[in-house]
Design a protein around this motif. Structure first.
Motif, PDB file in Angstrom:
ATOM      1  N   ARG A  58       0.849  -1.198   0.000  1.00  0.00           N
ATOM      2  CA  ARG A  58       0.000   0.000   0.000  1.00  0.00           C
ATOM      3  C   ARG A  58       0.879   1.240   0.000  1.00  0.00           C
ATOM      4  NH1 ARG A  58      -2.656  -3.043   4.893  1.00  0.00           N
ATOM      5  NH2 ARG A  58      -0.429  -3.554   4.895  1.00  0.00           N
ATOM      6  N   PHE A  59       0.556   2.190  -0.871  1.00  0.00           N
ATOM      7  CA  PHE A  59       1.363   3.387  -1.072  1.00  0.00           C
ATOM      8  C   PHE A  59       0.528   4.626  -0.742  1.00  0.00           C
ATOM      9  CE2 PHE A  59       3.518   0.142  -3.279  1.00  0.00           C
ATOM     10  CZ  PHE A  59       4.794   0.542  -3.611  1.00  0.00           C
ATOM     11  N   HIS A  60       1.215   5.684  -0.288  1.00  0.00           N
ATOM     12  CA  HIS A  60       0.516   6.924   0.046  1.00  0.00           C
ATOM     13  C   HIS A  60       1.443   8.104  -0.259  1.00  0.00           C
ATOM     14  CE1 HIS A  60      -2.161   9.705   2.141  1.00  0.00           C
ATOM     15  NE2 HIS A  60      -1.090  10.216   2.718  1.00  0.00           N
ATOM     16  N   ARG A  61       0.894   9.097  -0.935  1.00  0.00           N
ATOM     17  CA  ARG A  61       1.700  10.269  -1.288  1.00  0.00           C
ATOM     18  C   ARG A  61       1.696  11.299  -0.167  1.00  0.00           C
ATOM     19  NH1 ARG A  61       1.678  13.999  -6.747  1.00  0.00           N
ATOM     20  NH2 ARG A  61       3.020  15.625  -5.906  1.00  0.00           N
ATOM     21  N   LEU A  62       2.887  11.796   0.170  1.00  0.00           N
ATOM     22  CA  LEU A  62       3.039  12.894   1.116  1.00  0.00           C
ATOM     23  C   LEU A  62       2.908  14.213   0.366  1.00  0.00           C
ATOM     24  CD1 LEU A  62       6.207  11.578   3.021  1.00  0.00           C
ATOM     25  CD2 LEU A  62       3.832  11.482   3.820  1.00  0.00           C
ATOM     26  N   ASN A  63       2.265  15.171   0.971  1.00  0.00           N
ATOM     27  CA  ASN A  63       2.073  16.459   0.318  1.00  0.00           C
ATOM     28  C   ASN A  63       3.250  17.381   0.634  1.00  0.00           C
ATOM     29  OD1 ASN A  63       0.813  18.470  -1.187  1.00  0.00           O
ATOM     30  ND2 ASN A  63      -0.288  19.265   0.598  1.00  0.00           N
ATOM     31  N   THR A  64       4.444  16.943   0.234  1.00  0.00           N
ATOM     32  CA  THR A  64       5.635  17.750   0.495  1.00  0.00           C
ATOM     33  C   THR A  64       6.768  17.295  -0.415  1.00  0.00           C
ATOM     34  OG1 THR A  64       7.085  18.610   2.238  1.00  0.00           O
ATOM     35  CG2 THR A  64       6.634  16.243   2.279  1.00  0.00           C
ATOM     36  N   VAL A  65       7.759  18.148  -0.553  1.00  0.00           N
ATOM     37  CA  VAL A  65       9.000  17.771  -1.226  1.00  0.00           C
ATOM     38  C   VAL A  65       9.888  17.110  -0.184  1.00  0.00           C
ATOM     39  CG1 VAL A  65      10.951  18.562  -2.607  1.00  0.00           C
ATOM     40  CG2 VAL A  65       8.759  19.757  -2.760  1.00  0.00           C
ATOM     41  N   VAL A  66      10.391  15.935  -0.476  1.00  0.00           N
ATOM     42  CA  VAL A  66      11.138  15.158   0.508  1.00  0.00           C
ATOM     43  C   VAL A  66      12.639  15.386   0.415  1.00  0.00           C
ATOM     44  CG1 VAL A  66      11.702  12.818   1.310  1.00  0.00           C
ATOM     45  CG2 VAL A  66       9.352  13.404   0.654  1.00  0.00           C
TER      46      VAL A  66
END
Length: 250
Positions: free
Chosen positions: A184-192
């Motif tokens: 399961r994958f989830h996108r973070l709302n930020t530049v890493v």
């Protein structure tokens, strides 16, 4: 220290300046629930002396010869004790001081997720370009963001390791295996991360392009179980797009 939330794994070889940059970026993080694992390839440029002098209780490092990039990453992973791992290699830096804080908040809200990922900055000369992650369900086409912008649940990697037969695309291969196993994958709302362009995969050398083609074809046919004709058609389009991006990175 007790089991940390994050294991930040850094590999290096004769890149003291890069190690210092990564260490400074990590020390600037607001979140301190991490361990820093350095897998050094028997450097002779002062890297080992520098790491010894840090006397950082979060730091664990070993300096020994390895079989290359992905072998060192496997060695670093073997020593990781954190619940989540992020591969931030020598010279790679976090995009800002709140990256791990935001990741920790996302983990708390979605503990079932196996891989968190975000955007990346690419440094190309004097330019700093935003590379926006595309949806993870397009992984069949390519790696959807930089490897340094991905945070893996250690248990999701489990018995998987970087395939040492893949010299360029083993990070995509490992991530694809997690995906095809139902990860399961989830996108973070930020530049890493901030990533410096100019690595082997972005060199534009004909021999490197040919090797990338072979490795990608192997991943398509062996991990994604794709029809070889379909795989070759996708690769032809992909390499055409990359030829344009290489000449016009912006």
């Amino acid at each position: 220290m007790s089991e940390p939330l994050f294991s930040v794994i850094t590999i290096c070889w004769n890149n003291l300046a890069g190690v210092k940059a990564t260490e400074a970026s990590l020390s600037a993080q607001s979140c301190t629930d991490y361990e820093w694992i350095v897998a050094d390839g028997a450097s002779t440029d002062g890297t080992v002396d520098y790491l010894n002098a840090l006397e950082n209780p979060r730091l664990s490092f070993a300096s020994e010869k390895d079989r290359g990039l992905y072998d060192a990453m496997n060695k670093g992973f073997e020593r990781a004790t954190g619940r989540y791992v992020i591969f931030m290699n020598a010279g790679d830096v976090f995009a800002h001081a709140q990256v791990l804080v935001l990741a920790a908040q996302a983990i708390a809200g979605a503990p079932e997720v196996d891989v968190f990922y975000g955007d990346a900055y690419e440094e190309a000369g004097t330019e700093k370009l935003l590379k926006t992650a595309f949806p993870h369900d397009r992984i069949w086409y390519s790696m959807f963001t930089h490897h340094q912008s991905m945070i893996y649940k250690r248990s999701a990697i489990g018995d998987l390791r970087y395939n040492l037969d893949l010299k360029i695309a083993a990070d995509w291969g490992l991530t694809a295996e997690i995906y095809t196993r139902g990860g399961r994958f989830h996108r973070l709302n930020t530049v890493v991360c901030t990533f410096e362009r100019g690595g082997l995969s972005q060199s534009g050398r004909p021999d490197v392009i040919a090797k990338m083609y072979r490795e990608r074809l192997w991943i398509y046919t062996h991990i994604f179980k794709m029809n070889p004709l379909k795989a070759r058609a996708i690769l032809a389009a992909k390499h055409g797009v990359e030829a344009v991006r290489y000449r016009l990175p912006a």
